[in-house]
Write a protein that holds these residues in place. Structure first.
Motif, PDB file in Angstrom:
ATOM      1  N   ASP A 127      30.818  50.986  43.271  1.00 37.09           N
ATOM      2  CA  ASP A 127      30.865  50.503  45.172  1.00 37.09           C
ATOM      3  C   ASP A 127      32.284  50.608  45.141  1.00 37.09           C
ATOM      4  O   ASP A 127      33.055  51.221  44.661  1.00 37.09           O
ATOM      5  CB  ASP A 127      31.722  48.840  44.236  1.00 37.09           C
ATOM      6  N   THR A 128      31.206  51.293  46.410  1.00 41.20           N
ATOM      7  CA  THR A 128      32.804  52.246  47.158  1.00 41.20           C
ATOM      8  C   THR A 128      32.644  51.794  48.931  1.00 41.20           C
ATOM      9  O   THR A 128      32.740  52.298  49.579  1.00 41.20           O
ATOM     10  CB  THR A 128      31.643  53.338  47.269  1.00 41.20           C
ATOM     11  N   ARG A 129      31.829  50.169  48.987  1.00 42.43           N
ATOM     12  CA  ARG A 129      32.536  49.675  50.608  1.00 42.43           C
ATOM     13  C   ARG A 129      34.362  50.064  50.514  1.00 42.43           C
ATOM     14  O   ARG A 129      34.872  50.166  50.704  1.00 42.43           O
ATOM     15  CB  ARG A 129      32.067  47.898  49.929  1.00 42.43           C
ATOM     16  N   PRO A 130      34.139  50.267  52.326  1.00 40.95           N
ATOM     17  CA  PRO A 130      34.960  50.141  52.773  1.00 40.95           C
ATOM     18  C   PRO A 130      36.340  48.955  52.603  1.00 40.95           C
ATOM     19  O   PRO A 130      35.364  47.836  52.550  1.00 40.95           O
ATOM     20  CB  PRO A 130      34.635  50.949  54.321  1.00 40.95           C
ATOM     21  N   GLY A 131      37.595  49.379  52.657  1.00 40.15           N
ATOM     22  CA  GLY A 131      38.397  48.211  52.122  1.00 40.15           C
ATOM     23  C   GLY A 131      38.835  48.350  50.708  1.00 40.15           C
ATOM     24  O   GLY A 131      39.291  47.313  50.864  1.00 40.15           O
ATOM     25  N   THR A 132      38.002  48.677  49.957  1.00 42.33           N
ATOM     26  CA  THR A 132      38.337  48.075  48.539  1.00 42.33           C
ATOM     27  C   THR A 132      39.474  48.759  48.583  1.00 42.33           C
ATOM     28  O   THR A 132      39.790  49.791  48.514  1.00 42.33           O
ATOM     29  CB  THR A 132      36.990  48.953  47.430  1.00 42.33           C
ATOM     30  N   GLN A 133      40.073  47.633  47.646  1.00 41.77           N
ATOM     31  CA  GLN A 133      42.087  48.010  46.987  1.00 41.77           C
ATOM     32  C   GLN A 133      41.336  49.327  46.697  1.00 41.77           C
ATOM     33  O   GLN A 133      40.642  49.005  44.991  1.00 41.77           O
ATOM     34  CB  GLN A 133      42.892  47.228  46.534  1.00 41.77           C
ATOM     35  N   ARG A 134      42.726  49.942  47.033  1.00 39.70           N
ATOM     36  CA  ARG A 134      42.542  52.058  45.810  1.00 39.70           C
ATOM     37  C   ARG A 134      43.648  51.915  44.775  1.00 39.70           C
ATOM     38  O   ARG A 134      45.256  50.816  45.504  1.00 39.70           O
ATOM     39  CB  ARG A 134      42.229  52.923  46.788  1.00 39.70           C
ATOM     40  N   GLU A 135      44.168  52.055  43.964  1.00 42.21           N
ATOM     41  CA  GLU A 135      45.835  52.026  43.112  1.00 42.21           C
ATOM     42  C   GLU A 135      45.509  53.671  42.449  1.00 42.21           C
ATOM     43  O   GLU A 135      44.373  54.232  42.472  1.00 42.21           O
ATOM     44  CB  GLU A 135      45.669  51.113  41.758  1.00 42.21           C
ATOM     45  N   THR A 136      46.747  53.688  42.585  1.00 42.12           N
ATOM     46  CA  THR A 136      47.018  55.339  41.268  1.00 42.12           C
ATOM     47  C   THR A 136      47.125  55.007  39.955  1.00 42.12           C
ATOM     48  O   THR A 136      47.846  54.157  39.075  1.00 42.12           O
ATOM     49  CB  THR A 136      48.164  56.207  42.395  1.00 42.12           C
ATOM     50  N   MET A 138      47.386  62.892  38.087  1.00 40.02           N
ATOM     51  CA  MET A 138      46.887  61.517  38.996  1.00 40.02           C
ATOM     52  C   MET A 138      45.863  60.925  39.380  1.00 40.02           C
ATOM     53  O   MET A 138      45.552  62.355  39.914  1.00 40.02           O
ATOM     54  CB  MET A 138      48.883  61.098  40.099  1.00 40.02           C
ATOM     55  N   GLY A 139      45.233  59.625  39.490  1.00 39.21           N
ATOM     56  CA  GLY A 139      44.429  59.656  40.147  1.00 39.21           C
ATOM     57  C   GLY A 139      43.853  58.420  41.056  1.00 39.21           C
ATOM     58  O   GLY A 139      45.215  57.556  40.780  1.00 39.21           O
ATOM     59  N   THR A 140      43.014  58.454  42.370  1.00 41.49           N
ATOM     60  CA  THR A 140      43.388  57.469  43.062  1.00 41.49           C
ATOM     61  C   THR A 140      42.109  56.172  42.492  1.00 41.49           C
ATOM     62  O   THR A 140      40.849  57.516  42.109  1.00 41.49           O
ATOM     63  CB  THR A 140      43.152  57.412  44.687  1.00 41.49           C
ATOM     64  N   VAL A 141      41.949  55.340  42.476  1.00 39.95           N
ATOM     65  CA  VAL A 141      40.795  54.777  41.854  1.00 39.95           C
ATOM     66  C   VAL A 141      40.523  53.372  42.155  1.00 39.95           C
ATOM     67  O   VAL A 141      41.859  53.002  43.109  1.00 39.95           O
ATOM     68  CB  VAL A 141      40.742  54.787  40.355  1.00 39.95           C
ATOM     69  N   THR A 142      39.874  52.928  42.340  1.00 45.84           N
ATOM     70  CA  THR A 142      38.928  51.905  42.193  1.00 45.84           C
ATOM     71  C   THR A 142      38.090  50.890  41.006  1.00 45.84           C
ATOM     72  O   THR A 142      37.345  51.689  40.503  1.00 45.84           O
ATOM     73  CB  THR A 142      37.972  51.636  43.834  1.00 45.84           C
ATOM     74  N   TRP A 143      38.849  49.924  40.668  1.00 47.61           N
ATOM     75  CA  TRP A 143      38.232  48.695  39.992  1.00 47.61           C
ATOM     76  C   TRP A 143      37.238  48.916  39.931  1.00 47.61           C
ATOM     77  O   TRP A 143      36.050  48.723  40.623  1.00 47.61           O
ATOM     78  CB  TRP A 143      38.756  48.541  39.321  1.00 47.61           C
ATOM     79  N   LEU A 144      35.874  49.475  38.929  1.00 53.29           N
ATOM     80  CA  LEU A 144      34.413  48.972  38.444  1.00 53.29           C
ATOM     81  C   LEU A 144      33.938  47.511  37.251  1.00 53.29           C
ATOM     82  O   LEU A 144      34.634  48.184  36.852  1.00 53.29           O
ATOM     83  CB  LEU A 144      33.823  50.640  38.385  1.00 53.29           C
ATOM     84  N   ASP A 145      33.518  46.898  38.178  1.00 54.21           N
ATOM     85  CA  ASP A 145      33.189  45.511  36.996  1.00 54.21           C
ATOM     86  C   ASP A 145      31.448  46.476  36.779  1.00 54.21           C
ATOM     87  O   ASP A 145      31.124  46.224  38.093  1.00 54.21           O
ATOM     88  CB  ASP A 145      33.585  44.050  37.853  1.00 54.21           C
ATOM     89  N   ASP A 146      30.930  45.187  36.304  1.00 61.37           N
ATOM     90  CA  ASP A 146      30.270  45.093  35.756  1.00 61.37           C
ATOM     91  C   ASP A 146      29.304  44.031  37.256  1.00 61.37           C
ATOM     92  O   ASP A 146      30.021  42.516  37.905  1.00 61.37           O
ATOM     93  CB  ASP A 146      29.453  43.885  34.670  1.00 61.37           C
ATOM     94  N   LEU A 147      28.316  44.156  37.126  1.00 64.07           N
ATOM     95  CA  LEU A 147      27.162  43.099  38.562  1.00 64.07           C
ATOM     96  C   LEU A 147      27.302  41.614  37.845  1.00 64.07           C
ATOM     97  O   LEU A 147      26.388  42.231  36.924  1.00 64.07           O
ATOM     98  CB  LEU A 147      25.307  44.183  39.078  1.00 64.07           C
ATOM     99  N   PRO A 148      26.835  40.801  38.222  1.00 64.74           N
ATOM    100  CA  PRO A 148      26.528  39.172  37.405  1.00 64.74           C
ATOM    101  C   PRO A 148      25.298  39.392  36.307  1.00 64.74           C
ATOM    102  O   PRO A 148      24.455  39.802  37.249  1.00 64.74           O
ATOM    103  CB  PRO A 148      26.183  38.376  38.486  1.00 64.74           C
TER     104      PRO A 148
END
Length: 241
Positions: A4-13, A118-128
């Motif tokens: 999931d690399t959609r624009p606007g996905t919240q990023r965290e460190t 350190m890394g910048t990440v977005t969370w990656l969940d399963d598809l339903p």
């Protein structure tokens, strides 16, 4: 793997531990810490300087890299780990136990923002899982459990292995089964990256059947944890150096 690399996905460190292994969600990992920067990270995790005792584990692409400072040095799908136990040794080293929580997509790494990577990440969940596939998921779970039994009967005949609890969610089951087995890093990484739970179960079933077949034909078993231990327990733990 679908990221999931959609624009606007919240990023965290997250602080990062690059290792020559893969952490899977819901599974434990012992760590032996002796390099100063990772000792500092351990202190920051214990004291709450790093929130929620969370850090990220990413697998290195090659053992030839001595210092990870570029994104290309690691696989970009990793797993967050939560520190569960920490024991400080007399010489300042630490023995830790962490457990895998949630997968992430790593966007970049920074070797200068902190004493540790350190890394910048977005969370990656399963598809339903489709609602009409529930029965299929439990059937696949039964097949995967059977493959796990075959593997463990060959690989760990004297180690008193135990199957995951009968009520383990099929969505998580593949990780629990794979954690008992000695799989190549690229197979572990493929399981981590797979976002379709039913496909993940099929994959782990295939891998365990393959590995048990290899072991049976070669009349060999993986080294047990006791045989790998060098006397102080450190040989069974990934080391951060």
């Amino acid at each position: 793997m679908v990221a999931d690399t959609r624009p606007g996905t919240q990023r965290e460190t997250l602080p990062l531990f690059p290792l020559q292994t893969v952490l899977l969600p819901g599974t434990p990992m012992p760590l032996h810490i002796f390099e100063p920067r990772y000792r500092q990270l351990t202190v920051d995790l214990i004291t709450g300087t790093v929130p929620h005792r969370l850090f990220g584990i990413v697998a290195m692409r090659t053992p030839l890299v001595q210092e990870v400072d570029e994104l290309d040095h690691v696989h970009t799908i990793g797993c967050a780990a939560r520190l569960r136990e920490a024991k400080r040794l007399p010489d300042g080293r630490y023995d830790l136990v962490a457990s895998g929580t949630r997968r992430f997509l790593l966007h970049d790494v920074d070797a200068t923002a902190a004493p540790y990577l350190m890394g910048t990440v977005t969370w990656l969940d399963d598809l339903p899982v489709p609602a009409d596939a529930e029965d299929a998921s439990w059937r696949l779970a039964d097949l995967a459990r059977a493959a796990h039994r075959r593997y463990c009967d060959v690989a760990w005949p004297d180690d008193g292995w135990r199957a995951p609890a009968a009520d383990t969610d099929p969505v998580e089951l593949a990780y629990r089964l794979a954690a008992d087995c000695v799989l190549p890093l690229h197979d572990q990484q493929a399981l981590l990256e797979e976002r379709l739970p039913l496909r993940r179960l099929r994959t782990v079933c295939r891998l365990l059947n393959r590995e048990s077949g290899f072991l049976s034909r070669l009349r060999a078993i993986p080294a047990s944890l006791s045989e790998m231990d060098d006397g102080d327990g450190s040989a069974t733990k990934p080391s951060l150096n």
